[in-house]
Motif scaffolding. Structure first.
Motif, PDB file in Angstrom:
ATOM      1  N   ALA A 107       0.829  -1.212   0.000  1.00 25.61           N
ATOM      2  CA  ALA A 107       0.000   0.000   0.000  1.00 25.61           C
ATOM      3  C   ALA A 107       0.859   1.257   0.000  1.00 25.61           C
ATOM      4  O   ALA A 107       0.537   2.254  -0.658  1.00 25.61           O
ATOM      5  N   ALA A 108       1.977   1.218   0.721  1.00 22.98           N
ATOM      6  CA  ALA A 108       2.856   2.385   0.820  1.00 22.98           C
ATOM      7  C   ALA A 108       3.774   2.521  -0.387  1.00 22.98           C
ATOM      8  O   ALA A 108       4.588   3.438  -0.459  1.00 22.98           O
ATOM      9  N   GLY A 109       3.653   1.594  -1.334  1.00 22.35           N
ATOM     10  CA  GLY A 109       4.455   1.674  -2.554  1.00 22.35           C
ATOM     11  C   GLY A 109       5.878   1.186  -2.386  1.00 22.35           C
ATOM     12  O   GLY A 109       6.772   1.584  -3.141  1.00 22.35           O
ATOM     13  N   ALA A 110       6.122   0.297  -1.419  1.00 22.12           N
ATOM     14  CA  ALA A 110       7.486  -0.217  -1.210  1.00 22.12           C
ATOM     15  C   ALA A 110       7.954  -0.985  -2.439  1.00 22.12           C
ATOM     16  O   ALA A 110       7.170  -1.651  -3.123  1.00 22.12           O
ATOM     17  N   ASP A 111       9.247  -0.872  -2.714  1.00 21.45           N
ATOM     18  CA  ASP A 111       9.826  -1.611  -3.827  1.00 21.45           C
ATOM     19  C   ASP A 111      10.018  -3.082  -3.481  1.00 21.45           C
ATOM     20  O   ASP A 111       9.940  -3.935  -4.360  1.00 21.45           O
ATOM     21  N   ALA A 112      10.311  -3.368  -2.226  1.00 18.27           N
ATOM     22  CA  ALA A 112      10.654  -4.744  -1.866  1.00 18.27           C
ATOM     23  C   ALA A 112      10.404  -5.017  -0.396  1.00 18.27           C
ATOM     24  O   ALA A 112      10.395  -4.103   0.432  1.00 18.27           O
ATOM     25  N   VAL A 113      10.192  -6.296  -0.095  1.00 14.12           N
ATOM     26  CA  VAL A 113      10.126  -6.776   1.285  1.00 14.12           C
ATOM     27  C   VAL A 113      11.166  -7.885   1.428  1.00 14.12           C
ATOM     28  O   VAL A 113      11.200  -8.815   0.619  1.00 14.12           O
ATOM     29  N   VAL A 114      12.001  -7.774   2.460  1.00 17.86           N
ATOM     30  CA  VAL A 114      13.038  -8.754   2.726  1.00 17.86           C
ATOM     31  C   VAL A 114      12.656  -9.538   3.974  1.00 17.86           C
ATOM     32  O   VAL A 114      12.426  -8.940   5.030  1.00 17.86           O
ATOM     33  N   LEU A 115      12.582 -10.869   3.860  1.00 16.17           N
ATOM     34  CA  LEU A 115      12.379 -11.698   5.053  1.00 16.17           C
ATOM     35  C   LEU A 115      13.740 -12.201   5.477  1.00 16.17           C
ATOM     36  O   LEU A 115      14.336 -13.044   4.799  1.00 16.17           O
ATOM     37  N   ALA A 116      14.243 -11.653   6.591  1.00 21.29           N
ATOM     38  CA  ALA A 116      15.621 -11.926   6.996  1.00 21.29           C
ATOM     39  C   ALA A 116      15.664 -12.780   8.253  1.00 21.29           C
ATOM     40  O   ALA A 116      14.707 -12.850   9.012  1.00 21.29           O
ATOM     41  N   GLY A 117      16.814 -13.449   8.442  1.00 23.88           N
ATOM     42  CA  GLY A 117      17.015 -14.252   9.645  1.00 23.88           C
ATOM     43  C   GLY A 117      16.063 -15.429   9.667  1.00 23.88           C
ATOM     44  O   GLY A 117      15.844 -16.098   8.658  1.00 23.88           O
ATOM     45  N   ASP A 118      15.471 -15.655  10.856  1.00 19.67           N
ATOM     46  CA  ASP A 118      14.564 -16.788  11.063  1.00 19.67           C
ATOM     47  C   ASP A 118      13.118 -16.454  10.720  1.00 19.67           C
ATOM     48  O   ASP A 118      12.207 -17.054  11.285  1.00 19.67           O
ATOM     49  N   SER A 119      12.884 -15.497   9.853  1.00 20.08           N
ATOM     50  CA  SER A 119      11.501 -15.097   9.589  1.00 20.08           C
ATOM     51  C   SER A 119      10.711 -16.227   8.940  1.00 20.08           C
ATOM     52  O   SER A 119      11.246 -17.112   8.288  1.00 20.08           O
TER      53      SER A 119
END
Lengths: 280, 280
Positions: free
Chosen positions: A152-164
């Motif tokens: 919704a906020a127009g983010a370019d990317a989402v990173v799932l890091a670590g133990d996500s």
């Protein structure tokens, strides 16, 4: 194509929970099976519509669509879109649909899709303006809600890091309400490597932290930013707080001690996204 | 006091799920019984701590505290606070604790409290700067999360209007994480009356609506405001949108169609709360 028309054949017996293709699809409710097959289940009209649009417009892949008789009647337009995208549609029984669902109220429409995450180097690159990084986030509903907020906020990317959590988990897909197919998604096991990749892409890293000195209303948002959020119960680990460019606290104006992950992420990411557009 | 010390007596047999006082407390998991008794259950350390602080500082009432052996060992400070507040503490079995819990993971510590909502005329009055109104909100977890957000943003009051869930529902109490005891809370069945009461208290009413013409980043927040949010699935009814002073849309910068209730409320209420303090 496999001989299935896009609308279930009139009179064809629907697949049951014992039909081999349904049995194979059901295995995709388990993370290890998703990794092995490179496939996951997108359940519900929102997710299926987004998956089909992703296939038609962005080169995503929907392998198959399962639909109950009732859902087929409710979602004729979606089935037409599936036909347009060349996706085989198979009728299933209500009981088979229950087995493919990870939620309490199965919607009777489930797409088998190729995993959406991509290699980090194709996701984190110069030009990105807004990225969201989740570190050790455990609850799939939270992860999905944050992916929806990021979209919704127009983010370019989402990173799932670590133990996500795996973003292809059924509860995450459901909470993302179609947004799983919108921002670029990548998984990076090594949290330091994820932060370094953000920095290398020209992003300033801001870590959300309840005890930070800097409050959100004092931050200027004139640079590209990667927002970094930690685990629901424990927040960001010390070593991550020591690595980000700035730790930021949401000001508490009342007597609450904190906010939950999804609402905190919504406030941070939207305050950032609205800043250059704000009418003042 | 009733002969119970604030710490469970060593050697005293804990109450079971069949002990009359536990049976009476268990009935409070039902709305009708809560209304009849004027009492509700606050479960978990956060909620119990807030309930006791409310009793010590703001004239709230905690009638009794039930605690398992394990929870008593974990929360010695809370039991001392209960003693200070003159609240009887009764040991219960794990099974009795399960029966008093409306959540999946009972925490073993449950307070029996007087209902927190107050008459509207004591809650909505001139001087209020920020109020949150929920119209027909059905999910108790959502209501609790919004109450927590309202508290964090320093809201004066939360109004549960129309067919909204009972804020004393166990899932709402849990999601509010103690905040149920912080902003003033009132329930107003008639939505028009609720909006009129806000206006009479000098509040400008802003209705959150996905198809409004005015976007959030164009709104100025120099007046006291009552934010009005609708049902999770259906949003605000037409007649409410026709009654509020202004309908406001959260801008969608990406491809998501909407946000969920809790994240939308977090963004609206915090954008408002931070506006006068913002560093620009």
């Amino acid at each position: 194509m496999t001989g299935y028309s896009a609308l279930p054949r009139p009179g064809a017996a629907p697949f049951t929970e014992r039909t081999p293709r349904v049995v194979a699809a059901r295995k995709l409710t388990r993370r290890a099976e998703r990794e092995k097959a490179g496939r996951f289940l997108a359940e519900g009209a929102n997710a299926v519509e987004a998956a089909l649009t992703h296939a038609l417009e962005d080169g995503g892949t929907v392998h198959e669509l399962f639909v109950t008789e009732r859902a087929a009647a409710q979602h004729e337009r979606l089935l037409a879109t599936a036909r347009e995208a060349g996706v085989p549609v198979s009728p299933i029984t209500d009981r088979a649909a229950d087995g493919l669902s990870e939620t309490v109220t199965p919607q009777g429409i489930v797409a088998v899709c190729a995993l959406v995450d991509r290699p980090q180097e194709t996701v984190l690159k110069p030009g990105a303006k807004l990225v969201v990084v989740l570190v050790d986030v455990a609850d799939p509903g939270n992860a999905g809600t944050v992916i929806r907020v990021a979209d919704a906020a127009g983010a370019d990317a989402v990173v799932l890091a670590g133990d996500s959590v795996d973003p292809h988990n059924g509860k995450c897909v459901r909470a993302a309400a179609g947004s799983l197919f919108h921002p670029a998604i990548t998984r990076i096991r090594d949290v330091d490597a994820a932060l370094k990749a953000c920095s290398a892409a020209g992003l300033r890293t801001l870590g959300a932290h309840g005890y930070a000195d800097t409050e959100l209303d004092q931050v200027s948002f004139d640079e590209p930013i990667a927002w970094v959020f930690g685990n629901e119960a424990h927040g960001l680990p010390e070593h991550v707080l020591g690595t980000v460019d700035l730790a930021v606290k949401i000001p508490m104006y009342g007597r609450a001690e904190s906010l939950n992950l999804a609402t905190a992420a919504a406030i941070c990411v939207y305050t950032d996204a609205m800043a250059p557009r704000r009418n003042r």
